[in-house]
Write an enzyme that holds these catalytic residues in place. Structure first.
Site, PDB file in Angstrom:
ATOM      1  N   LYS A   1      16.482  84.915 -30.131  1.00  0.00           N
ATOM      2  CA  LYS A   1      15.758  86.182 -30.197  1.00  0.00           C
ATOM      3  C   LYS A   1      16.720  87.355 -30.016  1.00  0.00           C
ATOM      4  CE  LYS A   1      11.150  87.827 -28.859  1.00  0.00           C
ATOM      5  NZ  LYS A   1      10.545  87.579 -30.191  1.00  0.00           N
TER       6      LYS A   1
ATOM      7  N   ARG B   1      14.910  80.688 -22.862  1.00  0.00           N
ATOM      8  CA  ARG B   1      15.231  81.104 -24.230  1.00  0.00           C
ATOM      9  C   ARG B   1      16.205  82.277 -24.237  1.00  0.00           C
ATOM     10  NH1 ARG B   1      10.415  82.567 -28.321  1.00  0.00           N
ATOM     11  NH2 ARG B   1      10.264  84.375 -26.945  1.00  0.00           N
TER      12      ARG B   1
ATOM     13  N   GLU C   1       9.102  81.317 -41.423  1.00  0.00           N
ATOM     14  CA  GLU C   1       8.185  81.969 -40.491  1.00  0.00           C
ATOM     15  C   GLU C   1       7.838  83.354 -40.993  1.00  0.00           C
ATOM     16  OE1 GLU C   1       9.922  83.549 -36.660  1.00  0.00           O
ATOM     17  OE2 GLU C   1      11.497  82.113 -37.161  1.00  0.00           O
TER      18      GLU C   1
END
Length: 390
Positions: A237, A135, A273
């Site tokens: 992220k 990620r 989210e």
């Protein structure tokens, strides 16, 4: 007087010539120090082996989710057109970077979060660190940054955890939270990729993320703010995704809520989210979560819970979820590395409070029990998700 004035002028000219040499012949240009754009304060020593103490001096029963500095951190650097090579462990310390660093001026940075747990039989386990590495590489590509290889990432995390193993809480008392950072630390004035990058891994013992502990969360849907928009960086992220939600969180907490649940930026009607975790809803035997379509971070815990739920025989679906679907939901819960699996007791939307089941036999508790069992070695890992550190 005239003669004395002439002598004084001659003296002043002589002093000026001595103090300020010829600009052409003796001019010195200022040259900035040839330092790396990142320096470790006080030149800390490299890793020299673990302390003989089995545990650090910490009151484990009072541990929350705050920073407790540990002994060591890992640092590795590379230039823009190079690959990361060899890093090293240093004593945990402040870092100094140029005020013109890319990460400070333009937010060129990504980070990860994973945990190390101590098992009842004394082993130390990481949970799916290669997923975090993958990620980070995906996020680095989006932010135009070089990144460590998967193996370099995992090795750095393992070294950091092992060097700080006395800070891993006893079984049942928490985890060692590990924070890998990838930062554009090279100086840059114009909007462009930084010329140098630094990969840092540090750690801190933690327990419950929310102040409620394991109590159900009360979420608030704030229709003024959105977390991410199509075409943006909500699906990676990057550090730039987090500061913008601070105002919404602060406003929600002033009203007595735990956190904010965001809606999509286009229609303002679909669940996305929570500020730092993914959201799930349960209807009977069905478990639903918003599809990760570029605006939602694909959490490692989210991915694991989806697979565990399928293993337990539940019908799992990733799709767009209208906010109106909350009305007939049996359970709602959040997932994330920091939060684990957290039940949601209520969600307030447009002054309407919707409550969910939080007692008795809960699907979220069942899934949480399996997840924690795998992470802590209580359940045999047949999936190859855990990595033991020797």
């Amino acid at each position: 007087m005239i003669q004395g004035g002439s002598r004084m002028r001659n003296l002043l000219q002589s002093l000026r010539a001595a103090s300020f040499p010829s600009k052409v012949a003796n001019y010195r240009r200022y040259t900035p120090p040839p330092a790396s754009s990142l320096q470790i304060a006080a030149q800390p020593s490299a890793y020299s082996g673990n302390s003989d103490d089995e545990y650090a001096d910490v009151d484990w029963d009072k541990l929350g989710f705050g920073l407790t500095p540990t002994d060591y951190m890992y640092v590795m650097r590379c230039s823009k057109d190079e690959d990361f090579k060899q890093g090293r462990l240093n004593r945990y310390a402040n870092i100094e970077i140029s005020p013109s660093a890319g990460v400070l001026n333009y937010g060129q940075g990504v980070y990860e979060g994973t945990k190390a747990n101590r098992t009842e039989d004394g082993r130390i386990l990481l949970f799916r660190p290669e997923q975090n590495a993958t990620r980070m590489r995906h996020g680095a590509e989006r932010m135009l940054m070089p990144s460590p290889s998967v193996q370099q990432f995992v090795d750095a995390v393992k070294e950091t955890v092992f060097a700080n193993k006395r800070w891993i809480p006893p079984p049942g008392k928490g985890s060692l939270y590990v924070r890998p950072l990838l930062l554009g630390t090279g100086p840059i004035l114009g909007l462009a990729p930084a010329p140098e990058y630094t990969f840092v891994v540090y750690a801190s013992p933690v327990r419950n993320y929310f102040k409620e502990g394991t109590a159900p969360l009360n979420l608030y849907i704030d229709e003024e703010f959105v977390r991410a928009s199509p075409g943006g960086a909500g699906g990676v992220k990057t550090i730039t995704n987090y500061a913008p939600v601070l105002k919404a969180i602060a406003r929600a907490k002033e009203r007595g809520f735990s956190d904010v649940l965001y809606l999509d930026a286009v229609n303002r009607k679909y669940l996305e989210e929570v500020s730092s975790c993914n959201i799930f809803i349960v209807k009977g035997n069905h478990i639903l979560t918003p599809a990760a379509s570029g605006t939602i971070l694909e959490g490692i815990t989210r991915k694991s819970i989806l697979e565990i739920a399928r293993d337990h025989g539940y019908q799992v679906e990733e799709r767009a979820i209208p906010v109106d679907d909350l009305v007939d939901a049996d359970e709602v819960f959040c997932t994330g590395t920091a939060v684990g699996v957290a039940p949601v007791g209520s969600i307030t939307h447009q002054n309407r409070r919707i409550e969910f089941k939080t007692e008795g036999s809960l699907i979220c508790k069942e899934l949480h029990s399996t997840l924690v069992g795998l992470q802590t070695g209580r359940i045999e890992d047949k999936k190859g998700w855990t990595v033991e550190i020797h």
